[in-house]
Every structure is written in C-alpha cells, then in structure tokens.
Design a protein around this motif. Structure first.
Motif, PDB file in Angstrom:
ATOM      1  N   ASP A   1       0.852  -1.185   0.000  1.00  0.00           N
ATOM      2  CA  ASP A   1       0.000   0.000   0.000  1.00  0.00           C
ATOM      3  C   ASP A   1       0.892   1.240   0.000  1.00  0.00           C
ATOM      4  OD1 ASP A   1      -2.221   1.654   0.162  1.00  0.00           O
ATOM      5  OD2 ASP A   1      -2.273   1.579   2.360  1.00  0.00           O
TER       6      ASP A   1
ATOM      7  N   PHE B   1       1.824   4.654  -2.370  1.00  0.00           N
ATOM      8  CA  PHE B   1       1.395   5.506  -3.475  1.00  0.00           C
ATOM      9  C   PHE B   1       2.466   5.661  -4.546  1.00  0.00           C
ATOM     10  CE2 PHE B   1       0.994   9.809  -5.343  1.00  0.00           C
ATOM     11  CZ  PHE B   1      -0.305   9.754  -5.835  1.00  0.00           C
ATOM     12  N   TYR B   2       3.736   5.555  -4.186  1.00  0.00           N
ATOM     13  CA  TYR B   2       4.820   5.870  -5.118  1.00  0.00           C
ATOM     14  C   TYR B   2       5.340   4.652  -5.875  1.00  0.00           C
ATOM     15  CZ  TYR B   2       4.747  10.274  -2.640  1.00  0.00           C
ATOM     16  OH  TYR B   2       4.342  11.471  -2.097  1.00  0.00           O
TER      17      TYR B   2
ATOM     18  N   LYS C   1       1.271  11.511  -9.762  1.00  0.00           N
ATOM     19  CA  LYS C   1       1.611  10.135 -10.147  1.00  0.00           C
ATOM     20  C   LYS C   1       0.831   9.695 -11.380  1.00  0.00           C
ATOM     21  CE  LYS C   1       1.179   5.312  -8.786  1.00  0.00           C
ATOM     22  NZ  LYS C   1       0.530   4.362  -7.852  1.00  0.00           N
TER      23      LYS C   1
ATOM     24  N   GLY D   1      -2.580  14.345  -6.090  1.00  0.00           N
ATOM     25  CA  GLY D   1      -2.771  13.572  -4.867  1.00  0.00           C
ATOM     26  C   GLY D   1      -3.859  14.114  -3.964  1.00  0.00           C
ATOM     27  N   THR D   2      -3.734  13.772  -2.689  1.00  0.00           N
ATOM     28  CA  THR D   2      -4.816  14.033  -1.735  1.00  0.00           C
ATOM     29  C   THR D   2      -5.147  15.511  -1.599  1.00  0.00           C
ATOM     30  OG1 THR D   2      -4.081  12.069  -0.514  1.00  0.00           O
ATOM     31  CG2 THR D   2      -5.591  13.567   0.614  1.00  0.00           C
TER      32      THR D   2
ATOM     33  N   GLN E   1      -8.140  11.498  -3.850  1.00  0.00           N
ATOM     34  CA  GLN E   1      -6.784  11.329  -4.342  1.00  0.00           C
ATOM     35  C   GLN E   1      -6.792  10.577  -5.674  1.00  0.00           C
ATOM     36  OE1 GLN E   1      -4.476   8.356  -2.239  1.00  0.00           O
ATOM     37  NE2 GLN E   1      -2.647   9.655  -2.293  1.00  0.00           N
TER      38      GLN E   1
ATOM     39  N   CYS F   1      -4.995   8.331  -8.140  1.00  0.00           N
ATOM     40  CA  CYS F   1      -3.857   7.402  -8.112  1.00  0.00           C
ATOM     41  C   CYS F   1      -3.425   6.958  -9.497  1.00  0.00           C
ATOM     42  CB  CYS F   1      -4.207   6.174  -7.282  1.00  0.00           C
ATOM     43  SG  CYS F   1      -4.667   6.545  -5.575  1.00  0.00           S
TER      44      CYS F   1
ATOM     45  N   GLY G   1      -7.883   7.150  -4.170  1.00  0.00           N
ATOM     46  CA  GLY G   1      -7.585   6.776  -2.800  1.00  0.00           C
ATOM     47  C   GLY G   1      -8.476   7.529  -1.843  1.00  0.00           C
TER      48      GLY G   1
ATOM     49  N   ARG H   1      -6.814   2.153  -0.767  1.00  0.00           N
ATOM     50  CA  ARG H   1      -6.594   2.991  -1.940  1.00  0.00           C
ATOM     51  C   ARG H   1      -6.336   2.134  -3.179  1.00  0.00           C
ATOM     52  NH1 ARG H   1      -1.699   6.765  -0.230  1.00  0.00           N
ATOM     53  NH2 ARG H   1      -0.932   4.731   0.483  1.00  0.00           N
TER      54      ARG H   1
ATOM     55  N   LEU I   1      -4.370   1.751  -5.872  1.00  0.00           N
ATOM     56  CA  LEU I   1      -3.074   2.307  -6.265  1.00  0.00           C
ATOM     57  C   LEU I   1      -2.569   1.783  -7.606  1.00  0.00           C
ATOM     58  CD1 LEU I   1      -1.232   2.150  -2.819  1.00  0.00           C
ATOM     59  CD2 LEU I   1      -2.304   4.130  -3.895  1.00  0.00           C
TER      60      LEU I   1
END
Length: 490
Positions: free
Chosen positions: A179, A181-182, A353, A370-371, A395, A397, A413, A439, A441
């Motif tokens: 989990d 995000f990157y 991303k 993002g968020t 968010q 993703c 997310g 999320r 992702l």
C-alpha cells in the motif's frame, strides 16, 4: 356604324354563353341587345376549370384570349392542389403563371415538388404550437397536415447509454501487495500476461490459462518497486528498491541484463520502442537504450525539489514525448533531443503520479493530483496550454485512456477508494465502481482494451469489464481467463 358593330358582337357573345337567350325561349323575335334574358335552368360556366386534367375538355373554341384562359386554369389547379396536398403544393405544368399572378390570386409560391426525391414523404409535420399546448379534439390528420417540405433523413433513434457491470467478474488474492502511493507494481502485456510485484518477487499470471509463474526473486535485502512490459510483451523491466533496473526474458524466465545509475528506489518505468525510462526517489530520470552496453544514455534533471521523487512516467503513443510527474507537484514534458523540459505545468497542488496520453488526439495529456489536489487536468502539449480541470473529490492514483472509445478511467484513494469511468470531453461519469477497501493504487488494461485490472493495499486484484470491444478485431474471451471466481496469484 361603330355602335351597330358593338351591338352585333354583344349579341354574338350572349348567344355563345346561353343559346336559350339567343332563341328567345322558343319565340322568333330578336331580343333587345340592351336587356339580357335568362333561361329557366342553370348552366355553369367552366371556362376556368381544369378539364384537361380529367380528359373532359372539348376541342371547341372557348371565350377569351389564350393568356386569360391559361391563367384561370393555372390558378384553379393551384387552388385544387393546395387543398388536396397542403400549402406546399408546387407547380404543375409549364403553363403555371408567374409568381406575381400567384400572389395576386392568394396562392403561396413553392419552388419544390412534393414528390421530389430529396424530400421526406409521409412525415408528420412538426407542431407549430407552443410546447405543452393541448391538442383540441377538432384537430384531425388530413393531407394538409403531412409535411412534404422537410429535407434530410428522418431522425435516428436515441442511442442508449452503455451499461457497465459494477461487480468485478474475477478477484485474485495478491498477498504482500504494498500500500505505497509511489510504487507501480502491476502491468499487463500484449501477450495477455499480467505481471505483479509482491514483496521481493515478481509473478506472472497468464490470462489465457490462469497459470501462475514466479519470474524472479530479488532477495531478502531488496524489494520490487515497479514493473513494465515492452510493447511486444516478451521482456519485462523490473525496478528495485536498491536502485537497479533489470530486464527479464519472460519466456525463458531469465535475466538479460542489469542497469545501474540510480542511488535509491526506482518507483516508475516507461518504455518507448527501444528506450526504457526510469524514475527514482533520487529525483532523476534515466533513459536506457537497451541496444547499447552503457547503463544509460541520458539523464533528465528537472524535479529538483529537496524532497522530490519521480513517481510518474509515460511516453506518448508516437514515442516523441515523455511526461514525468513528481511529489514536487510538477508535471514536465520532455522530447528525445533535449535534456530540459519543453513544457512545465505547475497547477497541481499535490504529487503527480497519474499520467496518461490520449490515443485519440495528438498532444492531449492528462494528469491527476494527490490528496491535497484531487483534480484531473487536461493539457495540450502542442500549444503548451491548460485545457480543463475536474475536481474528483479524492486522491487520483491512476489514469488510463480507453483504446476503443474516447473515454478514460481513474482510480482513487482517500477517501472513497473508487474507480470512475469518464466520457470525454464532457467528463460526465459513466459509472463508479467500488469494492476495494484500501486505496486503488494500481491499474492496467487488457490487450483488447475491454478489461481493466485494479490493485490495492487490501491485497486483491479485481477485474472489471468497463469498455466496449474494438470494432476491428475480436475480443479476447478465453475461458481460462474470464471464468468467475477468486483464486490466488501465488
């Protein structure tokens, strides 16, 4: 002498109109020329009737000049046709009077025949009353209510909106799916094989046979951070937490080469025809030409923020432009000839991303924040301009365009963990899919463009049918892949 000739002409005309008057009703005396006598029966005058249309016209000479006769016949014919065929009835014959004579006779001019091939026949006339006005019972359908004047084809039926199932048709368990995000840990090849990075291993799942193969193990001191297939789907690039980029032969399950250059984890990878681009937490982008022995052929240094990390990379479909996003909230576009970005976009307020190029419009780039941003933005890289912005409420993703229709899908997310299918350019929601508890992702698409697979920190991979089949090829429908159920990927 002239007065006598006039009396003779009047007497002759009266005799033609009514023989009984000329005969004096049976008497032999000549009637007075100044007083007209009438018979005891009515004989109508048909000098203006269109008897030629009914084959009843006699060849005997008629009264009046030829011009007045033709005008009377034409006016009567137009009135008759107007009553029978409606107000748009057109001219009948070369003897039709000119426009001025028709106007003086109270008949509307028309330049098209109601039977012309370019006009729709038997089409109901559009209602000229105000919308919602009631229709009175006295109104009825008559030939005059049929519209012969509307050109073009009749209106086509309304196209029904495509229905998308909101339930995944297959779920795979993916233990140890991170989990983070990157990271980018899921990719689907042109040969219908799904690559998934789980912990320090990469597994291949065949969508045709449901067979699971372990491709590689990076060891306990390393972990998989990104995977990306070549366009042909025979080689897989693997980015590691140690900063290495490895190329694996998926058929022989053998490592081909290892390329170095990054100092820390490689979280994103993107292929064009012969070049592999890698983005790292060290803020650098390295271009690797796999045909040469050097580890990399160029370095792109645009994301220079101290805490920056390159988390998104995507080559355009013509392999000319590379888009990169980082957690410095920047979106850059690079070409193959320059080490400096040709476009810089700074409108996002959170990490970028999610990046996707449109396959339907040249130079159309999409990115998601993002968020703290939550927006999907559209850019024209040809004019270096911002086109549109849509607040998604969560968010962003991942983004991916459909290959078959002008639509795109986004995964989200915080806080709703949903998948949204959008119709472009209106950006109306076609459907919203839910089911993941973490999320969403990870996102990838099947080779036929119909199915997407999503992954999340809930350690599941879910398969959804969201896009229509391509028009030029048959859809991939292997029983091993499309059977319902939940299985393990390892």
């Amino acid at each position: 002498m002239a007065a006598e000739r006039l009396r003779v002409e009047i007497s002759r005309a009266v005799s033609v109109l009514n023989p009984a008057v000329a005969g004096g009703g049976g008497g032999g005396s000549t009637p007075s020329p100044t007083r007209m006598s009438y018979s005891d029966r009515f004989i109508p005058s048909r000098s203006s009737s269109n008897l030629a249309g009914f084959a009843l016209l006699d060849n005997s000479p008629s009264l009046g000049s030829d011009a007045s006769k033709e005008e009377g016949v034409a006016v009567y014919s137009m009135l008759l046709r107007s009553e029978l065929l409606g107000g748009d009835a057109g001219p009948l014959s070369p003897g039709t009077p000119d426009k001025n004579s028709l106007v003086s006779a109270g008949v509307r001019d028309s330049t098209k025949s109601p039977l012309s091939p370019s006009r729709n026949l038997l089409r109901f006339k559009s209602d000229s009353r105000a919308a919602g006005a009631p229709c009175h019972k006295s109104e009825s359908l008559s030939p005059g209510a049929l519209d012969f004047g509307t050109t073009g084809a009749s209106s086509s039926p309304v196209k029904l909106q495509r229905k998308v199932s909101r339930v995944p048709f297959k779920v795979l368990d993916a233990p140890a799916l991170q989990d983070d995000f990157y990271l980018n840990l899921v990719d689907w090849s042109a040969h219908n094989v799904l690559a998934v990075g789980l912990g320090n291993c990469v597994y291949l799942w065949s969508a045709s046979t449901s067979k699971v193969t372990k491709l590689c193990d990076l060891g306990h001191d390393d972990s998989v951070c990104s995977v990306a297939w070549t366009h042909r789907g025979t080689y897989l690039a693997v980015g590691s937490n140690a900063g290495e980029v490895q190329i694996w032969d998926a058929i022989r399950c053998k490592k081909v080469r290892t390329m170095e250059g990054h100092r820390t984890r490689v979280g994103t990878l993107a292929w064009n025809s012969v070049t592999l681009s890698s983005g790292s937490r060290d803020r650098n982008i390295l271009n690797h030409d796999v045909r040469v022995p050097e580890d990399y052929t160029s370095k792109l240094c645009g994301h220079k923020s101290e805490a920056s990390s390159v988390c998104g990379l995507k080559w355009s479909f013509d392999d000319r432009e590379l888009a990169s996003g980082g957690n410095d909230n920047q979106l850059f576009v690079w070409n193959q000839l320059s080490t400096q970005p040709v476009c810089k976009f700074s409108e996002h307020t959170a990490a970028v991303k999610a990046i996707a190029w449109s396959p339907h419009q040249h130079g159309l780039l999409t990115s998601g924040g993002g968020t703290a941003d939550r927006c999907i933005r559209f850019w024209n890289t040809s004019t270096n301009s911002h086109i549109n912005c849509v607040d998604t409420g969560g968010q962003v993703c991942n983004l991916m365009w459909s290959k078959n229709v002008n639509e795109l899908v986004s995964t989200h997310g915080y806080s709703q963990n949903q998948i949204i299918v959008w119709r472009y350019p209106t950006m109306t929601k076609l459907t919203t899919l839910t089911g993941h508890t973490y999320r969403v992702l990870y996102l990838s698409m099947s080779p036929d463009g119909q199915t997407i697979v999503t992954g999340a920190g809930d350690e599941t991979l879910r398969f959804w049918n969201v896009f229509p089949s391509p028009k030029s090829q048959n859809a991939v429908r292997d029983s091993g892949m499309w059977s319902l159920g939940r299985t393990h990927i390892r």
